[in-house]
Design a protein around this motif. Sequence first.
Motif, PDB file in Angstrom:
ATOM      1  N   ASP A 188      55.299 -33.410  -9.996  1.00 14.58           N
ATOM      2  CA  ASP A 188      54.166 -34.344 -10.105  1.00 14.58           C
ATOM      3  C   ASP A 188      54.038 -35.265  -8.898  1.00 14.58           C
ATOM      4  O   ASP A 188      53.138 -36.088  -8.855  1.00 14.58           O
ATOM      5  N   ARG A 219      50.018 -31.493  -4.941  1.00 13.08           N
ATOM      6  CA  ARG A 219      50.749 -31.982  -6.116  1.00 13.08           C
ATOM      7  C   ARG A 219      51.884 -30.999  -6.438  1.00 13.08           C
ATOM      8  O   ARG A 219      51.652 -29.821  -6.689  1.00 13.08           O
ATOM      9  N   GLU A 247      45.099 -30.695  -4.408  1.00  8.78           N
ATOM     10  CA  GLU A 247      44.281 -31.639  -5.155  1.00  8.78           C
ATOM     11  C   GLU A 247      42.801 -31.476  -4.809  1.00  8.78           C
ATOM     12  O   GLU A 247      41.937 -31.955  -5.546  1.00  8.78           O
ATOM     13  N   ARG A 285      43.341 -34.107 -11.845  1.00  8.91           N
ATOM     14  CA  ARG A 285      44.361 -34.266 -12.882  1.00  8.91           C
ATOM     15  C   ARG A 285      43.773 -35.054 -14.039  1.00  8.91           C
ATOM     16  O   ARG A 285      43.243 -36.144 -13.853  1.00  8.91           O
ATOM     17  N   ALA A 305      49.771 -34.232 -17.290  1.00  8.57           N
ATOM     18  CA  ALA A 305      48.342 -34.107 -17.008  1.00  8.57           C
ATOM     19  C   ALA A 305      47.931 -32.648 -16.949  1.00  8.57           C
ATOM     20  O   ALA A 305      48.731 -31.764 -16.616  1.00  8.57           O
ATOM     21  N   SER A 353      45.982 -29.640 -15.188  1.00  4.33           N
ATOM     22  CA  SER A 353      45.471 -29.225 -13.886  1.00  4.33           C
ATOM     23  C   SER A 353      44.083 -28.612 -14.063  1.00  4.33           C
ATOM     24  O   SER A 353      43.666 -28.276 -15.172  1.00  4.33           O
TER      25      SER A 353
END
Length: 722
Positions: free
Chosen positions: A13, A21, A40, A474, A502, A504
């Motif tokens: 993370d 990420r 990201e 996220r 979270a 993706s």
Amino acid sequence: MIDSRPSDIFKPDQLINNTYRIEGVLGRGGTSEVYRARSEISGRLLAMKVLKSEFAGNEDYLVLMNREEAMRDIRHDAVVRYSENHRTPDGHVYLIMDYVDGPGLHELLKKGGLPAEDLLVICARVASGLAVAHGRNIFHRDLSPDNIILKGGKPEQAVIIDFGIAKDDNPGAETITGGEFAGKYAYAAPEQLSGRADARSDIYALGALLLATFRGAPPDVGRNPMEVMRRKAMPLDTEGVPEPLKSLIDRMTQPDPDHRFQSAQEVLEAIDPAYLPDEAALQPTTLPPRRAGGATGSAAAKPSASAATAPPADTRKSGGRGLLLAGIAVLALAGAGVGGYFADWLDPMLGPPRADPYTLVVAFPAEGAPQAEGHVPDAALRDSLAARLAAQGGEARLALARGDIPDAWGEGIAHLVETLDPLEEWRIAATGTEVEVSGMTRDRSLQERVNFALAAPVPGDLSVRADILLGPVRLPVEEVDGILEAGADCGPLAQIDAPETAYSLGERIAVAGRIETAATRDTLYDALTAVAGDRPVVLDLELLNRGLCLVEETLAGLPSGGFELRMGFGDRPDTNPSGRYYVGENPVIDVVLPAGVTDGYLWVSIVDVKGAVYHLLPNNNRQENAVAALRAGRDGTVPVRVAYAVEEAQGNGRLAFLVDGNTLGKSRVLVLHAAQPVFDDLRPTSESADSFTEALSEAIAARGGTGGITADSRILVTAEAN
């Protein structure tokens, strides 16, 4: 992936350079660690190779990691794609490459290996990739089962990875381990033990790993250097390997390199065409190799066959020193040219230098400063991009250059910049007229507008491949929990297989639970899709009536007591595992006491489709509900009947019922157990769900927490006969 350790360079993370990420660890080696990461910006999975801190400041390793990055010039489906090399603010150097999802040959070897037919397909696929690398004078030098991955588990999708000790034999090139031995003894060619390697060394290693994967065991090369040298001088034992794989491996693994296949192309020509890759894979597109100083030409673009089949070159350090010094001299001259390159003081005399390939990357991340790096055809575009980045604290490293691009190339890039600018984050990566565009927004209508604009022709005839995502990148699990908590009207709703922190992009959001109305389902779906972005939303919700929902909310948090509810029919001995009954049928219900439950008190009720509650045990006609009395001295699991056949209930106060057409739908049979009676007094035989749940809530509260009460239940469904 493997388990994370406190000593790992990066942690799950963690966000690297506002772009990547970390999702987990793929592997650890002597000089580096490899992670699975997700962009990201694009949402794509990638592999990230990171130099360990003790090597990150070593210039030799940095130069050679750049050599590995140079592998990106090779375009072949059987060779992992490298993209870029970066350094984090705290000094960690990392290399980005494609993430190849599938088992490595070493995993399949440990499971017993693969059949000969699959290995012939793998041999052809890997050889076609090696042919391209060898054509650029780049040799792997460490081919082993763990460096070949079967994408999707398919032999025809084999991919070569980890060119970490690959040697580029172009003039001035270095290797990760200098000129000495690199590779694994079990699969290395004999000449590699003396520090020599060429295309034929990779061919030997490919043959050795094919043999190992067929046998399901690595080669035994001895336990000390002398034994290794002796065994490497002998042919490999291929007895028991079926033809034509046996003859192929025999020829590939001859101890004398002059007696082997002399090129990967020769290996391909020796394989039955039925096992060969598509023609497209055999004739891949490659970028022209670089000359010193970055120039290219027709001679460099078309290496001769002798480059891939030349005898082993002496790569020991005594000979490598001169090449390294020569390389430094060339670099010094190139450095002087770079000064003029950016200052433009040579332009009036020579014009901008030529770039091949002609590349440009412009990135505006959601967090952090924007960046631009590469070539531009004119000062107007350079200055415009530089001003745009400077306004947001970014940096532009742009050079005027000529190249094989249309006159309107710069106009097309400017058009793309204006089109993408409203997005929260975006990136343009251009190589000649081929342009990859990615971006993200949380505004669905903006996503549609940008996609529509990118579908139209772009000035300069740029070929644009776009991937505009609907974010966020996220989505915290907590945010979804908040929506579910606010929308629940019939007990708690739960996320199914939710990630730890979270979601993706592209990851499914699945929700299960019970709701009171169809309107609740619509409201939940709208609320979730509003934040989900490019993530599918799946609702697995059971619709219950208000009475059942009141009971669900009241029972939330009570543990199970392990009581089983068995259902059957009053007019026959059959069981009813489905719990479904049709009009006119007579349900029979037994509560099964677990073997370990020998004391305490039961309370058994039915909450019907109209919200009425019927108490089966205890009630005015059957007040005894102590477990000991219900057992009547019996051990083990004991069934206790609470709803009887109509004939059993005649004239004795036992409860029995028939399904009629006025109460169709779902009812819930509920079993409560506690050390003491749940209620102080008997409840009426029937009452409303409101009064029952109010009394039950008070009983739970009076005991504190769950009050030692357990709850088990089962749905009973009534319906019209077909």
